[in-house]
Structures are given as structure tokens and as C-alpha cells.
Design a protein around this motif. Structure first.
Motif, PDB file in Angstrom:
ATOM      1  N   UNK B  35      -3.007  42.588 -34.752  1.00 58.67           N
ATOM      2  CA  UNK B  35      -2.414  43.328 -33.634  1.00 58.67           C
ATOM      3  C   UNK B  35      -2.462  42.474 -32.370  1.00 58.67           C
ATOM      4  N   UNK B  36      -1.380  42.497 -31.613  1.00 64.47           N
ATOM      5  CA  UNK B  36      -1.261  41.624 -30.438  1.00 64.47           C
ATOM      6  C   UNK B  36      -1.900  42.285 -29.221  1.00 64.47           C
ATOM      7  N   UNK B  37      -3.214  42.267 -29.133  1.00 61.55           N
ATOM      8  CA  UNK B  37      -3.894  42.950 -28.042  1.00 61.55           C
ATOM      9  C   UNK B  37      -3.495  42.414 -26.678  1.00 61.55           C
ATOM     10  N   UNK B  38      -3.416  41.104 -26.563  1.00 57.52           N
ATOM     11  CA  UNK B  38      -3.093  40.513 -25.262  1.00 57.52           C
ATOM     12  C   UNK B  38      -1.754  40.998 -24.741  1.00 57.52           C
ATOM     13  N   UNK B  42      -0.780  43.517 -21.573  1.00 60.40           N
ATOM     14  CA  UNK B  42       0.193  43.081 -20.575  1.00 60.40           C
ATOM     15  C   UNK B  42       1.319  44.116 -20.435  1.00 60.40           C
ATOM     16  N   UNK B  43       1.775  44.654 -21.559  1.00 61.89           N
ATOM     17  CA  UNK B  43       2.836  45.655 -21.513  1.00 61.89           C
ATOM     18  C   UNK B  43       2.352  46.950 -20.869  1.00 61.89           C
ATOM     19  N   UNK B  44       1.101  47.341 -21.157  1.00 64.53           N
ATOM     20  CA  UNK B  44       0.557  48.537 -20.512  1.00 64.53           C
ATOM     21  C   UNK B  44       0.547  48.348 -18.997  1.00 64.53           C
ATOM     22  N   UNK B  45       0.208  47.148 -18.573  1.00 63.76           N
ATOM     23  CA  UNK B  45       0.200  46.848 -17.143  1.00 63.76           C
ATOM     24  C   UNK B  45       1.616  46.974 -16.564  1.00 63.76           C
TER      25      UNK B  45
END
Ligand SMILES: Nc1ncnc2c1ncn2[C@@H]1O[C@H](COP(=O)(O)OP(=O)(O)O)[C@@H](O)[C@H]1O
Ligand SMILES: [Mg+2]
Lengths: 258, 257
Positions: B35-38, B42-45
């Protein structure tokens, strides 16, 4: 690390007598638009084939079929001894790891820096986690395209020639056995074009790749081609060395060399 | 005429089929591992934090205006003590979720559509695919999940600010303490007002992320298709929001009444 990769490549290619790509009677249409009518080609190990042809002839479509981005309608299409259309998604992934694709626009990920662009396939595909090793491979490959200074830049800050170099570095970092170049010098000034063409040759020697190079640029073709094929109306109409085709009596072919 | 109808129908079914396939790819990739946590953070931001200003101001003003407009009418009937309850119920049940979702459709779905559309047109998505990386996992899963989580949070924030706006609105003419206003607001709310309306915002968020990604990912060749992807992302996401809202009302009524 490097040696095992090279060895793996050798065993993979040895299965089919040094033919790395074999295309027979390949056809592809988009609706009513018959783009590829009958494409036949053999790419041998270590060979550089240049594909010439006017715009819109389906040169890009051909290499997109090879990379499994488009599905051909009919015909045989073998890469490293395996029919591309019959690959499972895991096998397709393996095949793509041995394939490098330089897009016409460079196709750099524009939200990432050059470093992140180059590290992307390392962390995602090779699942590398050792920061130091990633950094080393990134700096090594950037050095081999002559762009060590650009490592922290964003693609939008790079010139056209630099973007092509970074795109090239991003595919080479995976040590591909086969390279597909889509118009590597289009849109560049003559001096940069020449540099890129020479770079293609150097990298080919360094990494022992076999390549298909699409281009309109005759200087590039002269520098890089072992063999040239001319595409017209969905078919490859002629093949030969640069000098053979340059002296061809056929006007259609001859026109490219003027 | 008949053939035109069948061809329209076929095109529509193709679209539905494509969307089902895309949903399947999304679902399969959530649990694939790696899963691409980073990128998710960033998208949540981008989706959440960068929308706080717009959504917050909108929420506050909705509450403020709603109060100013209803207060005189209720006063005529001597019912001004119902103002807090009326404001809280209408904001939390309907106005807050739907307006915030529509605003997010305009801001978020369009930017995702344009971003992925331009990545498609400039062959970045193809490049990811031929490098044997997984563009759905990196680009689509992260964005859809970020929207699914951030849109509800934005809505809750907007609801709270709308109530604050309501209190300020009441105090333009009258003098009501904050404690009294909020006590009355919450007293009017029931479980059946709050839970379904929060649940539906998750669906709104999902619809915004999904439509944005779908339109961007499937935009055709040529630069003009980027604009078209952004535009049709907003249109379809808005439509989906209204449809989901209509269905949610029916389901809520079935369950609670
Ligand atoms: N994905 C696609 N969908 C529909 N038509 C396409 C697609 N890719 C290419 N074509 C069409 O195929 C033809 C050949 O395109 P292309 O291979 O890009 O030409 P070129 O030889 O200049 O690289 C063009 O007419 C183009 O419109
Ligand atoms: Mg092309």
C-alpha cells in the motif's frame, strides 16, 4: 548483483536462438482505422533496428503492442520467446521488467523530482529498501547519462534534452534487455540530437541491449542503426543497412534520405 | 431511430461495464500489499487540508444565512426558541452533507480528473505500466481512499462551523448565549439524524474520488481531453451525489420509521 541480472537475461534470451522479438503478420485496427496491416520483424540480440516512416503510420502503435500496452488483433508477437498476448499478469510484469520504453515526451512523473522518478521503479518493482543502494544506483545511472547535477530538480525545470536523458536513465536503471525508443530526438536541436544518438550507442554497448528505435531523424538513424526498416501503409516495405536504403531506386524509400 | 437507440444503449452499457471493471481493479489493489502510504498521506493533505478554507467558510455562511432567513418567520409565530433546533436538524441531515459534497465535487473531482487526465495524455500512466509498476495502486487507490475519508471529515467540520454561524446569526438581532444555543441545537438532534447523514458522506467521498479517477484515467488522447475529463468529472460526481442522497433518504426512512 549486476552479474546475476545479466546472467538472467542471457538465459532468457538463449531460449530462442538470439531472436529477442519476433513479429509475424501483426494486425491492429482502431474501429475502421486499419493501422497495422501486416507487420513482420525479427530483432536479434544486440541489434539496433531503426524504424522509419511518416507520421501516423502506426510506428508507435507497433511498439505499444510489443510492450503490452495495446492488444493486437491478429498475428504472432513474441518477446524473449513468449507470446505476449498469452502472458498472465505476473508473466507480463516479468517481461516488462526486461523491457525499457522511452516515450516520445519522456513521460517523467511531473510531481516527483528526478531522484524520485528514478527510484520509483526500484522501490515499486524491485522492492529495494536499502536507501544507500538506491541512492548509488540513481547516481550511477544519472552519471551515465551525464546529469548528476539535476538530481533534485523537478521535470518542469528541465530542458527537452535533459528530460529525454532522465527518461532514458529511468528505463536503464532497470537494466533492460530490450529498449524501445519512440522518437528519441524529435523536438531537440541538432547538437542535442546528436548527443542523444551517441548516448544511445554508448548505453547499448554498456548495458548490452537490443533496441528498436523509431525516428524521423536521419542523422540519428545513421549513427545508431545496424539495420533500418521503412514503414508505409501499415507494412514494413523495405529493410537494409543505411547505405543500402540510401541508394534504393524506390522513391518512397529514397525520400527519407534527402 | 431504433439503431440510434440501440447504439446509445450499447455505448451506455459499455460505460457501465468499464466502470465495473475499474471498480474491480480498485478493490483488488487495496489489499494487494505494498500500500502506498506516502502517496495516500499526500493525497489526504491535498484533498483534506487544502479544502479546509473553502469548506469552512461555506459551512459558516450557510448556518449564518439560514438563521437570518428563518428567524423572522419563526418569530411571527412566537417560536423563535425553535431556531437552534431547526438550524441543526436541517444542516446536519441534509444541507451540510450535500452542499459540502457538491463543493468537493467541484474542487476535488475536477482536479483529480485533470491531474490523471494529463498524466494519461503525457504517457506517464503508460510509463508506469511498462516499468512494471502498478499505476492503479499508486494513483487510483490512494486518491479514492483519501476522498472517502476526507470528505466526511470536511463535512463534520463544516457542520460544526455552520452551527457556529447559526449562533452568530441569532445574535445579530437577539442576545442568546452560546451555551443555550448549542444545548438547544443538540437537544433537537437524534441518533437517526446524525448517523445516516455521516454514513452517506463516505459514499459521497467515494463517488468524488472514483469519478475523478475514472474520468482522468480513461481520458482519450490529445490535450483537449484533459479539460473534458475535469469537466465531466464534476458533472458526473455531482449527479452521483444527488442520486446517492435520494437513495440514502429512502434507506434511512425504511430503517428508522
Ligand atoms: N490508442 C489509440 N486509439 C485510437 N487510435 C489510435 C490509438 N493509438 C494510435 N491511434 C491511431 O493510429 C494511427 C497511428 O498512430 P501512431 O502509431 O501514433 O503513428 P506514428 O507512426 O506517428 O507513431 C493514427 O491514425 C492514430 O490516430
Ligand atoms: Mg509516434
Amino acid at each position: 548483483m549486476d552479474d546475476t541480472l545479466v546472467q538472467e537475461k542471457n538465459t532468457a534470451t538463449a531460449t530462442d536462438e538470439e531472436v529477442v522479438i519476433r513479429i509475424e503478420h501483426l494486425k491492429k485496427s482502431f474501429g475502421d482505422n486499419e493501422v497495422l496491416k501486416d507487420i513482420n520483424l525479427e530483432l536479434h540480440k544486440g541489434e539496433n533496428i531503426v524504424v522509419l516512416g511518416r507520421s501516423g503510420q502506426g510506428k508507435s502503435v507497433t511498439i505499444q503492442c510489443i510492450a503490452g500496452l495495446l492488444e493486437p488483433d491478429e498475428g504472432k508477437l513474441e518477446v524473449l520467446g513468449k507470446e505476449v498476448r498469452e502472458l498472465s499478469s505476473e508473466e507480463l510484469k516479468e517481461m516488462r521488467m526486461k523491457l525499457g520504453f522511452l516515450f516520445q515526451s519522456g513521460a517523467l512523473y511531473d510531481s516527483m523530482t528526478v531522484r524520485e522518478n528514478l527510484a520509483f521503479p526500484l522501490t515499486r518493482v524491485l522492492k529495494m529498501t536499502d536507501e544507500a543502494e538506491i541512492e548509488k544506483r540513481v547516481t550511477d545511472v544519472l552519471a551515465s547519462v551525464g546529469l548528476e547535477d539535476a538530481i533534485d530538480k523537478l521535470p518542469s525545470d528541465l530542458s527537452g534534452g535533459m528530460r529525454k536523458r532522465v527518461g532514458l536513465a529511468r528505463t536503464l536503471i532497470m537494466r533492460p534487455a530490450i529498449m524501445l525508443y519512440d522518437e528519441p530526438t524529435t523536438g531537440l536541436d541538432p547538437i542535442t540530437s546528436r548527443e542523444i544518438s551517441e548516448l544511445i550507442i554508448q548505453l547499448q554497448e554498456k548495458y548490452e541491449t537490443s533496441s528498436i528505435i523509431i525516428t524521423h531523424d536521419m542523422n540519428c538513424a545513421r549513427i545508431v542503426a545496424d539495420r533500418i526498416v521503412v514503414m508505409n501503409d501499415g507494412k514494413y516495405i523495405a529493410t537494409g543497412t543505411y547505405d543500402e536504403l540510401a541508394n534504393s531506386p524506390d522513391e518512397l524509400i529514397n525520400n527519407f534520405f534527402k | 431511430m431504433a439503431s440510434a437507440l440501440t447504439s446509445t444503449f450499447n455505448r451506455y452499457m459499455e460505460l457501465v461495464g468499464d466502470q465495473v471493471v475499474f471498480t474491480g481493479r480498485f478493490a483488488k489493489n487495496i489489499f494487494r500489499g505494498g500500500f502506498e502510504w506516502g502517496e495516500f498521506v499526500r493525497q489526504c493533505f491535498i484533498v483534506g487540508y487544502l479544502s479546509v478554507g473553502l469548506v469552512g467558510i461555506t459551512g459558516f455562511i450557510i448556518g449564518f444565512v439560514l438563521t437570518l432567513q428563518t428567524q423572522p418567520t419563526l418569530k411571527e409565530f412566537g417560536a423563535e426558541s425553535y431556531v437552534p433546533g431547526m438550524v441543526s436538524i436541517s444542516i446536519i441531515r441534509e444541507i451540510g452533507p450535500v452542499i459540502i459534497a457538491l463543493i468537493c465535487a467541484g474542487k476535488i473531482a475536477s482536479s483529480i480528473g485533470a491531474e490523471l487526465g494529463s498524466m494519461k495524455v503525457t504517457e506517464q500512466i503508460d510509463a508506469m505500466e511498462v516499468s512494471a509498476a502498478n499505476p492503479v495502486q499508486y494513483l487510483v487507490v490512494t486518491r479514492i481512499l483519501a476522498c472517502t475519508i476526507m470528505v466526511p471529515l470536511l463535512t463534520i467540520m463544516a457542520d460544526a462551523l455552520a452551527m457556529a454561524g447559526g449562533w452568530v446569526g441569532v445574535n445579530v438581532q437577539d442576545n442568546v448565549s452560546a451555551t443555550l444555543f448549542f444545548r438547544k441545537s443538540f437537544a433537537a438532534l437524534e441518533f437517526s439524524d446524525v448517523v445516516p447523514s455521516v454514513v452517506k458522506t463516505f459514499f459521497f467521498g467515494y463517488a468524488i474520488g472514483f469519478v475523478g479517477c475514472y474520468k482522468g484515467y480513461h481520458s482519450s488522447r490529445g490535450t483537449e481531453s484533459v479539460g473534458r475529463a475535469a469537466n465531466s468529472a464534476v458533472v458526473s460526481a455531482s449527479l452521483w451525489i444527488i442520486l446517492i442522497d435520494a437513495v440514502a433518504v429512502q434507506i434511512t426512512n425504511l430503517i428508522y420509521y
